[in-house]
Design an enzyme around this catalytic site. Structure first.
Site, PDB file in Angstrom:
ATOM      1  N   ARG A 198       0.800  -1.223   0.000  1.00 30.03           N
ATOM      2  CA  ARG A 198       0.000   0.000   0.000  1.00 30.03           C
ATOM      3  C   ARG A 198       0.832   1.272   0.000  1.00 30.03           C
ATOM      4  NH1 ARG A 198      -2.771  -3.737   1.534  1.00 30.03           N
ATOM      5  NH2 ARG A 198      -0.834  -4.271   2.540  1.00 30.03           N
ATOM      6  N   THR A 199       1.784   1.372   0.915  1.00 27.88           N
ATOM      7  CA  THR A 199       2.464   2.664   1.079  1.00 27.88           C
ATOM      8  C   THR A 199       3.251   3.008  -0.180  1.00 27.88           C
ATOM      9  OG1 THR A 199       2.626   2.122   3.412  1.00 27.88           O
ATOM     10  CG2 THR A 199       3.907   3.995   2.655  1.00 27.88           C
ATOM     11  N   LYS A 224      25.560  -3.445  -0.471  1.00 29.24           N
ATOM     12  CA  LYS A 224      27.037  -3.353  -0.508  1.00 29.24           C
ATOM     13  C   LYS A 224      27.555  -2.549   0.669  1.00 29.24           C
ATOM     14  CE  LYS A 224      26.510  -2.799  -5.441  1.00 29.24           C
ATOM     15  NZ  LYS A 224      26.568  -1.717  -6.443  1.00 29.24           N
ATOM     16  N   ARG A 246      11.049   4.001   3.497  1.00 28.66           N
ATOM     17  CA  ARG A 246      10.695   3.045   4.567  1.00 28.66           C
ATOM     18  C   ARG A 246      11.959   2.284   4.940  1.00 28.66           C
ATOM     19  NH1 ARG A 246       5.672  -1.065   4.730  1.00 28.66           N
ATOM     20  NH2 ARG A 246       4.700   0.928   5.222  1.00 28.66           N
ATOM     21  N   HIS A 264       4.624   5.840  11.574  1.00 27.43           N
ATOM     22  CA  HIS A 264       4.181   5.648  10.181  1.00 27.43           C
ATOM     23  C   HIS A 264       3.248   6.826   9.886  1.00 27.43           C
ATOM     24  CE1 HIS A 264       3.046   3.946   6.472  1.00 27.43           C
ATOM     25  NE2 HIS A 264       2.691   2.733   6.833  1.00 27.43           N
TER      26      HIS A 264
HETATM   27  N1   CP Z   1      -0.468  -0.042   5.719  1.00 29.97           N
HETATM   28  C1   CP Z   1       0.754  -0.285   5.242  1.00 29.97           C
HETATM   29  O1   CP Z   1       1.752   0.314   5.633  1.00 29.97           O
HETATM   30  O2   CP Z   1       0.788  -1.287   4.300  1.00 29.97           O
HETATM   31  P1   CP Z   1       2.081  -1.734   3.511  1.00 29.97           P
HETATM   32  O3   CP Z   1       3.018  -2.370   4.515  1.00 29.97           O
HETATM   33  O4   CP Z   1       1.596  -2.703   2.472  1.00 29.97           O
HETATM   34  O5   CP Z   1       2.711  -0.509   2.932  1.00 29.97           O
END
Ligand code: CP
Length: 306
Positions: A51-52, A80, A101, A129
């Site tokens: 999703r993100t 590396k 991320r 998040h």
């Molecule tokens: N909600 C969320 O962060 O989903 P993903 O881990 O798929 O990005």
């Protein structure tokens, strides 16, 4: 130049403006279709995501911009031994904005300190998040019509769940918010959330173990996954993973206008037979994630559309 590391980087007024922009994007997508022409978003994902990452990419494409990036640490020069500081200095030469991320808490913050482009924390370990929180706030405001006067049940892994930690931080800024924290003993919210965030700010909350005992009083039920990747011990994960399963029988105990949210992915914690219940909002929530990330990209790139 502004980065986004935590939902608290935005004041309540800035947040309100961003959510209003996201609602306008939802209603008038064509108005924004060329807003980021010539701009590039880099998605640097050192940890898996559906999703993100894809909603960030969809957001930039919807704005007429382009995307580049990597979706695993193994496919980048992190394999590396390159540091995030060096990586972001290089990415700053290729893109106008970056969503990152990382499994290590604070890694996007370290990157932001060396970056010459806005960096967005797209999830750092068990910490924060913020763009999930923006998604959650937009979902709540759009479906419940307000961000105040709400009783919110947070259920599942409240210890490692970064979405829950970010959401608590964001919601306590609104009047008359109360939480019901529903978790097994081993997965209770960390003490810094309980003491330094909730108690210190005089936010009413209760901690319970059984979902059935709490569901009837909730305006919002926010379910979370027990995250295998955060456990050190597989036996503990196996013992915890099916602790909560929301099904039709439990939904029968809930208010008619309660909404069920989940950041997704889900495993077993929401039975698929709940998906058709009009109160199930988790797939609509994923859609709101695109609108709010479009609004965030426009805001951080300081693009104004009249
Ligand atoms: N909600 C969320 O962060 O989903 P993903 O881990 O798929 O990005």
């Amino acid at each position: 130049m502004q980065h986004l590391m935590s939902p608290l980087d935005l004041s309540v007024e800035e947040l309100d403006k961003l959510l209003t922009l996201a609602n306008d994007i939802e209603r008038n997508p064509q108005k924004y279709a060329h807003a980021c022409e010539g701009k590039k978003l880099a998605t640097c994902f050192y940890e898996p995501s559906t999703r993100t990452r894809l909603s960030f990419e969809a957001a930039m494409l919807n704005l007429g911009g382009s995307v580049l990036g990597f979706s695993t640490a193994d496919s980048s020069s992190a394999a590396k031994g390159e540091s995030v500081s060096d990586t972001i200095r290089v990415i700053s030469c290729y893109a106008d904005i970056c969503a990152m991320r990382h499994p290590k808490e604070g890694a996007p913050l370290v990157a932001s300190e060396k970056s010459t482009i806005p960096v967005i924390n797209a999830g750092d370990g068990g910490h924060q998040h913020p763009t999930q929180t923006l998604t959650d706030l937009l979902t709540i405001r759009s479906l419940k019509g307000r961000l105040d006067n709400l009783t919110i049940g947070l259920c599942g892994d409240l210890k490692f769940g970064r979405t829950v930690h970010s959401l608590i931080h964001a919601l306590i800024r609104y009047p008359n918010i109360q939480f019901v924290l529903i978790s097994p003993e081993e997965l209770r919210v960390p003490s810094y959330i309980r003491e330094d965030v909730l108690r210190k700010n005089h936010v009413p909350f209760q901690e319970v173990e059984r979902l059935e005992d709490a569901i009837g009083e909730l305006d919002i039920l926010y379910m979370t996954r027990v995250q295998r990747e955060r456990f050190f011990n597989e036996d503990d994960y196996v013992r915890m993973k099916d602790f909560y399963i929301l099904n039709k029988k439990k939904m029968a105990l809930a208010k008619e206008d309660m909404i069920v949210m989940h950041p997704l992915p889900r495993v077993n914690e929401i039975s698929v037979d709940v998906d058709d219940d009009p109160r199930a909002a988790y797939f609509r929530q994923a859609q709101y994630g695109v609108y709010v990330r479009m609004a965030l990209i426009l805001t951080l790139l300081e693009v104004n559309i009249c």
